[in-house]
Design an enzyme around this catalytic site. Structure first.
Site, PDB file in Angstrom:
ATOM      1  N   ARG A  47       3.373  11.119 -23.606  1.00 43.46           N
ATOM      2  CA  ARG A  47       4.196   9.986 -22.777  1.00 43.46           C
ATOM      3  C   ARG A  47       4.600  10.519 -22.173  1.00 43.46           C
ATOM      4  O   ARG A  47       5.369  10.269 -20.967  1.00 43.46           O
ATOM      5  CB  ARG A  47       4.194   8.574 -23.193  1.00 43.46           C
ATOM      6  CG  ARG A  47       4.126   8.011 -21.964  1.00 43.46           C
ATOM      7  CD  ARG A  47       3.671   6.199 -22.299  1.00 43.46           C
ATOM      8  NE  ARG A  47       3.465   6.297 -24.286  1.00 43.46           N
ATOM      9  CZ  ARG A  47       4.612   5.293 -25.061  1.00 43.46           C
ATOM     10  NH1 ARG A  47       5.996   5.728 -24.054  1.00 43.46           N
ATOM     11  NH2 ARG A  47       4.548   5.673 -26.057  1.00 43.46           N
ATOM     12  N   TYR A  99      -0.637   0.859   3.717  1.00 38.63           N
ATOM     13  CA  TYR A  99      -1.530   1.550   3.595  1.00 38.63           C
ATOM     14  C   TYR A  99      -1.707  -0.229   2.783  1.00 38.63           C
ATOM     15  O   TYR A  99      -1.126  -1.000   1.908  1.00 38.63           O
ATOM     16  CB  TYR A  99      -1.024   2.034   1.948  1.00 38.63           C
ATOM     17  CG  TYR A  99      -2.792   2.006   1.240  1.00 38.63           C
ATOM     18  CD1 TYR A  99      -3.099   2.598   1.828  1.00 38.63           C
ATOM     19  CD2 TYR A  99      -2.802   2.143  -0.488  1.00 38.63           C
ATOM     20  CE1 TYR A  99      -4.784   3.136   0.745  1.00 38.63           C
ATOM     21  CE2 TYR A  99      -3.794   2.458  -0.943  1.00 38.63           C
ATOM     22  CZ  TYR A  99      -5.039   2.645  -0.595  1.00 38.63           C
ATOM     23  OH  TYR A  99      -6.102   3.305  -1.331  1.00 38.63           O
ATOM     24  N   ASP A 171       6.524   6.355   2.210  1.00 40.59           N
ATOM     25  CA  ASP A 171       5.436   6.746   1.522  1.00 40.59           C
ATOM     26  C   ASP A 171       5.680   8.049   3.418  1.00 40.59           C
ATOM     27  O   ASP A 171       4.970   7.758   4.012  1.00 40.59           O
ATOM     28  CB  ASP A 171       5.133   5.733   1.858  1.00 40.59           C
ATOM     29  CG  ASP A 171       3.041   6.187   0.860  1.00 40.59           C
ATOM     30  OD1 ASP A 171       2.611   7.362   1.443  1.00 40.59           O
ATOM     31  OD2 ASP A 171       2.427   5.155   0.957  1.00 40.59           O
ATOM     32  N   LYS A 208      -4.501  12.320  -1.812  1.00 41.74           N
ATOM     33  CA  LYS A 208      -4.973  12.737  -0.680  1.00 41.74           C
ATOM     34  C   LYS A 208      -4.620  14.638  -0.400  1.00 41.74           C
ATOM     35  O   LYS A 208      -4.850  14.913  -1.292  1.00 41.74           O
ATOM     36  CB  LYS A 208      -4.206  11.801   0.216  1.00 41.74           C
ATOM     37  CG  LYS A 208      -4.012  10.440  -0.040  1.00 41.74           C
ATOM     38  CD  LYS A 208      -5.380   9.823  -0.116  1.00 41.74           C
ATOM     39  CE  LYS A 208      -5.709   8.824  -0.074  1.00 41.74           C
ATOM     40  NZ  LYS A 208      -4.759   7.321   0.007  1.00 41.74           N
TER      41      LYS A 208
HETATM   42  C1  LIG Z   1      -4.417   6.381  -0.696  1.00 40.85           C
HETATM   43  C2  LIG Z   1      -3.007   5.875  -0.343  1.00 40.85           C
HETATM   44  C3  LIG Z   1      -1.819   4.984  -1.775  1.00 40.85           C
HETATM   45  C4  LIG Z   1      -2.231   4.777  -2.747  1.00 40.85           C
HETATM   46  O1  LIG Z   1      -2.629   5.822  -3.721  1.00 40.85           O
HETATM   47  P1  LIG Z   1      -3.795   5.969  -4.990  1.00 40.85           P
HETATM   48  O2  LIG Z   1      -3.640   7.157  -5.238  1.00 40.85           O
HETATM   49  O3  LIG Z   1      -5.221   5.712  -3.971  1.00 40.85           O
HETATM   50  O4  LIG Z   1      -2.994   5.538  -5.610  1.00 40.85           O
HETATM   51  C5  LIG Z   1      -0.551   5.282  -0.778  1.00 40.85           C
HETATM   52  N1  LIG Z   1      -0.363   5.312   0.335  1.00 40.85           N
HETATM   53  C6  LIG Z   1      -1.364   5.434   1.165  1.00 40.85           C
HETATM   54  C7  LIG Z   1      -0.366   6.276   2.362  1.00 40.85           C
HETATM   55  C8  LIG Z   1      -2.128   6.118   0.867  1.00 40.85           C
HETATM   56  O5  LIG Z   1      -2.950   7.129   1.736  1.00 40.85           O
END
Ligand SMILES: *Cc1c(COP(=O)(O)O)cnc(C)c1O
Length: 385
Positions: A47, A99, A171, A208
């Protein structure tokens, strides 16, 4: 080194024990202790640390030009760790255009925990300025935004937030470090943000573009400096324990090798598709920062090296027709998510919920690496239908 070389070679040496060129997956949760009580391999317990996670984190820090990185089990786990590292009573200014899952997590989890959060529009920076307070610790935003593909001027937000003593979290999931480097704007691909000091944290859904193949859930954050906030984030990572598995880290690290190639192909395809859609009479509006008439085009040119693989468009005949288009594509798969090699299409308003400001006639595309001609032909037949 250039980003293409970093993507292949960072923390990716042949295995010292076996000579294996492809990294082994270290599944062990526990590590040998020597007679004197030390840990000769440098690892103690799964962990806290794992060789595949360390390899991923080192590669991500180099890719984004940061001091260190922390990998998590999902993008939301990474974002959660940032906010959890604040103190109850601290204030954050958060963009409305984020998001929808981040918004839900902040409202349902972090407000209950005692954080004070102002959700404001970043369309006008005076609104952001007006929301800053003495106890504002973080300013949090996404650019490009999703699904409206708005562009926010990073240099301006960073100057404003730093002037008020707040840290900036970007982000960077949609742009990836290939196109936009919020932490290290002194070395963007085109050199235009060189005087900006940079944001403090860049956060990603590795689900992504990093993973890039729709087969692994993960998240990561990269920091400009390994400061006290990062120490608390590390504690969140190892003590709250939302850590990715060794195999997930291995998959994401493997995905990084082709990230620059994929993003280049996706950006080139998306630009061609945006131009095609803009000329199509069945389409009323196209939202893509690469189009010269997009309101954020000039700022995008300044802070991004290309415009990415995401775009959205509005169908002239309305919501029912838009849903019909999404149901009629053969190469674009009708599914949520983004950033993978295959192209996806989505009626966004029915995914992000009724409260969302997303137009009902809007379709979002995540453009993949298929041949541009085939993708355009697919959209053409779907729009005809
Ligand atoms: C998908 C996404 C998230 C969240 O990520 P997860 O891996 O689904 O938890 C956060 N920010 C953006 C811009 C996203 O496209």
């Amino acid at each position: 080194m250039k980003i293409q070389t970093i993507a292949v070679h960072a923390a990716n040496e042949p295995d010292a024990a076996t000579g294996a060129v492809a990294a082994p997956i270290h599944m062990s949760t526990t590590y040998l202790r020597a007679a004197d009580g030390s840990y000769p391999g440098g690892y103690v317990y799964g962990r806290s640390e794992n060789p595949n996670r360390v390899s991923l984190e080192v590669a991500l820090a180099l890719l984004e030009g940061g001091a260190a990185a922390a990998a998590f089990a999902s993008g939301l786990a990474a974002i959660h760790a940032i906010f959890q590292a604040l103190q109850p009573g601290d204030h954050a200014v958060v963009s409305q255009d984020i998001y929808h899952g981040t918004h839900a997590m902040l409202e349902k989890v972090m407000l209950r925990w005692g954080l004070d959060i102002s959700f404001v529009s970043f369309d006008d920076l005076d609104t952001v300025r007006g929301a800053l307070r003495k106890n504002t610790r973080l300013v949090y935003l996404e650019t490009p935004t999703n699904p409206m593909m708005k562009i926010i001027d990073l240099a301006e937000v960073i100057a404003l937030a730093h002037g008020a003593g707040a840290k900036v979290v970007v982000d960077n999931t949609l742009a990836t470090p290939v196109l936009q480097r919020p932490l290290d704007p002194s070395s963007p691909q085109d050199g235009s943000l060189g005087t900006c000091p940079g944001a403090d944290i860049s956060v990603h859904s590795s689900t992504k573009y990093f993973g890039g193949h729709s087969d692994v859930t993960g998240g990561a954050l990269i920091v400009k400096s390994a400061d006290e906030l990062f120490t608390r984030i590390r504690e969140e990572q190892s003590l709250a324990g939302a850590v990715p598995s060794p195999f997930d880290c291995w998959l994401i690290r493997r995905g990084l090798a082709t990230l620059p190639l994929r993003v280049a192909a996706q950006s080139a395809n998306a630009l061609k598709i945006a131009e095609f859609l803009q000329a199509h009479e069945g389409v009323s509006r196209v939202h893509y920062p690469g189009l010269p008439d997009h309101p954020g085009h000039a700022v995008a040119r300044k802070q991004m090296s290309a415009f990415g693989g995401m775009l959205s468009f509005q169908v002239a005949a309305g919501e029912a027709a838009a849903k019909q288009v999404a149901a009629s594509t053969k190469l674009f798969t009708q599914a949520t998510s983004l950033g993978s090699v295959e192209s996806l299409i989505e009626h966004r308003a029915s995914v992000s919920g009724e409260s969302a400001s997303t137009p009902r006639d809007l379709l979002r595309l995540s453009v993949g690496i298929e041949a541009e001609e085939d993708l355009i032909e697919d959209l053409e037949q779907a729009l005809e239908s």
